[in-house]
Enzyme design. Structure first.
Site, short mmCIF file in Angstrom:
data_model
loop_
_atom_site.label_atom_id
_atom_site.label_comp_id
_atom_site.label_asym_id
_atom_site.label_seq_id
_atom_site.Cartn_x
_atom_site.Cartn_y
_atom_site.Cartn_z
N ASP A 286 0.83 -1.01 0.10
CA ASP A 286 -0.07 -0.07 -0.01
C ASP A 286 0.98 1.24 0.01
O ASP A 286 1.31 1.83 1.18
CB ASP A 286 -0.87 -0.11 1.17
CG ASP A 286 -2.10 1.07 1.39
OD1 ASP A 286 -2.14 1.79 0.23
OD2 ASP A 286 -2.46 1.23 2.37
N GLU A 320 -2.43 10.10 -0.79
CA GLU A 320 -3.86 9.45 -0.81
C GLU A 320 -4.25 9.10 0.57
O GLU A 320 -5.43 9.23 0.89
CB GLU A 320 -3.73 8.15 -1.60
CG GLU A 320 -5.09 7.56 -1.94
CD GLU A 320 -5.48 6.17 -0.79
OE1 GLU A 320 -6.74 5.82 -0.86
OE2 GLU A 320 -4.35 6.21 0.01
N GLU A 321 -3.27 8.84 1.38
CA GLU A 321 -3.57 8.23 2.75
C GLU A 321 -4.33 9.04 3.82
O GLU A 321 -5.05 9.00 4.47
CB GLU A 321 -2.33 7.74 3.40
CG GLU A 321 -1.57 6.46 2.62
CD GLU A 321 -2.61 5.17 2.69
OE1 GLU A 321 -3.67 5.17 3.44
OE2 GLU A 321 -2.13 4.08 2.28
#
Lengths: 463, 463
Positions: A286, A320-321
């Site tokens: 991820d 994104e996180e």
């Protein structure tokens, strides 16, 4: 005529079959995705937005994309939030026979505890809805412990995640309203183990003085705490966290590379993943996997000497996180520049064996996709369903845009997600390479046959 | 009538859907396969035929099957060969700057080297066919090094294995005919790493005094040796092995449990895996997974209160790895006793996410299987193809018998196969449980709809 038509279709099908076979062969025999992941994971490591690791990843990705002969490579500036974990967290349960340490980690975006930590009794709940049942009477001054597990009977683990993650994202915001002094959330993990899993949380509109610290606890830790609370409701929990939100956003970048289209240079197809990661592991699944697979799509096209009709872009999104600033900024700039984006593909579900794609598409385009399924059968790619695409390409959605997300096998994903074991050794080379070839194949097919323009007034099958 | 018929079909489909959902729920929420695998792998460990581990595994399996309320549990005697590795092997390459140790292991069934080891020049070949090209002139007194790698471009890794394993099985037998003094075989592994992978080999009819020792070398070791041979053809290799073939077979057992059929007690459906394993790891994937999944099939039927029409047997076969004595004996006894076996299902391809099954079936039965595919779709089970079933159920094949093999995702399997890292931690709980539920579902469907009897003179689609 029918016979002639059949031959034409057949010749094209053969051409497509051979092209896909070539992409898979190039990826499995001479791929570069695994080498890239080794560098990103082991040489650079964790790369939370605003960190030195993120900055190194930006420079590394730019340099690597420049080395594969694209038509353009550039950095797109984007301001990102900055949060740091600080010294490792500490937590223990005050048991009848002394205190028992349990593994916890701060959720991303949480405030720190006071320097002396916070100690309080614990109220275990199964979700946000339970808070109102307990009310301020029973929650004020307490630590709220969200312990609803991921549902093991759901076959697709992302559904199980979706069914639990509200506890992590909004748990602190909601518990604070009842006067709780802290929040512990059961890690979003389908295994029983000792690793806490971080992830984003939000305080919403809560003023600073109302905010409370929020941590994830490992699944084994959650089971132990729950067991001890059943024995003794007055069991106390100690939590110490040293994290920090910076007040000012800091500059960072999306990294973009392009092969300019030979026939429709002003129609864009994007393939991407996110370059930032959480800070506990090295972000190999991820979303290191998605990053290197997206880079590999363009490299494989070059290696196959395939010259796309449309402009194909790899976009490595930042943040994104914990903010989605990169995805938001990319779509904003595309709109400002009048760049027509017809297709976006994201890989952000781990580097495991690819099973297929989910699509955000209208009926005509989804039917076209269905006609390609036989081409993927030799590669055991079978999953072609309507559903989400990905967080970063999401903002590109307009009427007629087709968005897609790679769907790898999801059974092991949440064993590693946002935890310290999301590391290079958990990624299998072949699985990663199969994913890259599968993505390249889909982009090739959309480039060859085009995205079907929308019919006015037709509703999309799925938003 | 048509409408009524449709309703009937629909009601049955719903019943089947619910039954499958129940099996999956029971396996994922309250399964026992992972607990069993923990015991078999971690409490018992390696269990090569004739070893103490194998004997313990037999007693353990019998006890566990007795605990789940089957109608019968028994041991079926079978004589097995016995081979022991002895003290760990040693090997090095004599390089220009001194000797370099390389990881090797004896192939199962190999003789030992002389106590002082064997040292010789090395001839690298790409396969058995190369031997005749070199001839006795160039091979006599040498160590033959089989270095043909598994083909990375094959999507199904078992095909890549099938394309290489002749080197391991027959390499020594063939090289001995040219006067070679030893054999080194590149490990059957798609990764580059430092683990040698053992496996069975045979000397065929070769008299004792002509037999030569055979070892597997890790893939990294093979790459190094090949590189050094390119620099210097006269590079020497030292190999020392301490293994031993016992002259006499020793007694062991297949472990069998049965739920006796309510309507056709004399028609048998078998589900099984093999209880023996190689000695380097703990055999969790090969074939601990298949063992516990097969046990779980019968346990899930009991847990679901499903009473099969046919007699359903779990058979845990002994000695698949180096003799197939268990599979052979079971089929022999079945024939002697006049037990009609209509269906056999084997799980011996690892405990990874199940993708489907391959079948050894005639046209009518394979068409029936195809009609069940939609029932498996919610579980992402999509692979239903003609092909092999499994080594242990193979001897049950007669006209009209349907045989099947579970087909899990195969990308990681040969990372672990027959090596010291075939261990419990490499098995994911959910993947194992999904496999057990998938197997139970197929047995349920065959039990419900029956195996279609053969039409005389019809040829099977696949032998």
């Amino acid at each position: 005529m029918l016979f002639a038509g059949f031959n034409l279709v057949s010749a094209q099908t053969t051409k497509d079959s051979l092209q896909l076979r070539n992409f898979y062969d190039l990826s499995l025999l001479n791929g570069n995705s695994y080498q890239w992941l080794d560098e990103l994971s082991n040489d650079i490591g964790p790369r939370l937005s605003g960190s030195t690791g993120a900055e190194k990843a930006v420079q590394w990705a730019k340099k690597e994309l420049e080395s594969i002969g694209l038509d353009k490579v550039w950095l797109q500036p984007v301001m990102v939030p900055k949060w740091e974990r600080g010294a490792p967290e500490k937590a223990h349960i005050e048991g009848p026979d002394g205190s028992i340490d349990v593994p916890v980690c701060a959720l991303g975006g949480s405030i720190a505890t006071a320097p002396s930590g916070v100690t309080a009794e614990v109220v275990e709940v199964q979700g946000l809805d339970d808070l109102a049942k307990y009310g301020e009477d029973q929650l004020k001054g307490k630590i709220v412990f969200y312990n609803r597990p991921m549902q093991a009977d759901l076959i697709q683990t992302f559904s199980a995640y979706g069914g639990c993650v509200d506890q992590r994202y909004a748990g602190a915001m909601e518990a604070a309203k009842y006067g709780a002094v802290g929040v512990i959330v059961r890690s979003m993990n389908l295994r029983m183990d000792d690793l806490p899993h971080t992830g984003s949380m939000s305080y919403g509109d809560l003023p600073n003085d109302k905010r409370i610290p929020a941590a994830a606890i490992s699944t084994n830790g959650a089971a132990l705490l729950s067991k001890m609370l059943k024995k003794d409701k007055s069991t106390q929990f100690y939590l110490k966290m040293n994290c920090k939100n910076y007040e000012e956003d800091v500059p960072s970048f999306n990294v973009i590379g392009e092969i300019t289209g030979s026939e429709k240079p002003n129609e864009f197809m994007v393939v991407g993943g996110h370059l930032d990661s959480w800070d506990l592991g090295d972000g190999s699944h991820d979303d290191g996997a998605g990053v290197v697979q997206s880079m590999e799509v363009l490299r494989l096209m070059k290696a196959a000497n395939y010259k796309p009709k449309h402009s194909i872009r790899v976009v490595l999104f930042m943040n994104e996180e914990n903010g989605l600033r990169g995805g938001t900024e990319y779509a904003k700039v595309a709109k400002q520049e009048g760049e027509k984006h017809v297709f976006g593909l994201e890989s952000d579900a781990g580097g495991f064996t690819p099973r297929g794609f989910s699509f955000d598409a209208d009926k005509a385009n989804f039917e076209q996709v269905q006609s390609w399924i036989p081409l993927f059968k030799p590669y055991l790619i079978h999953f072609f369903e309507l559903g989400g695409s990905g967080a970063d390409v999401g903002p590109l959605k307009e009427e007629g845009t087709v968005l897609a997300g790679l769907r790898p096998d999801s059974q092991r994903y949440f064993d590693h997600h946002h935890a310290s074991n999301d590391t290079f050794d958990a990624v299998n080379k072949r699985e990663l390479e199969l994913g890259a070839a599968t993505m390249t194949s889909l982009v090739y097919l959309f480039d060859t046959y085009g995205v079907i323009p929308p019919i006015t007034n037709e509703k999309p099958l799925k938003d």
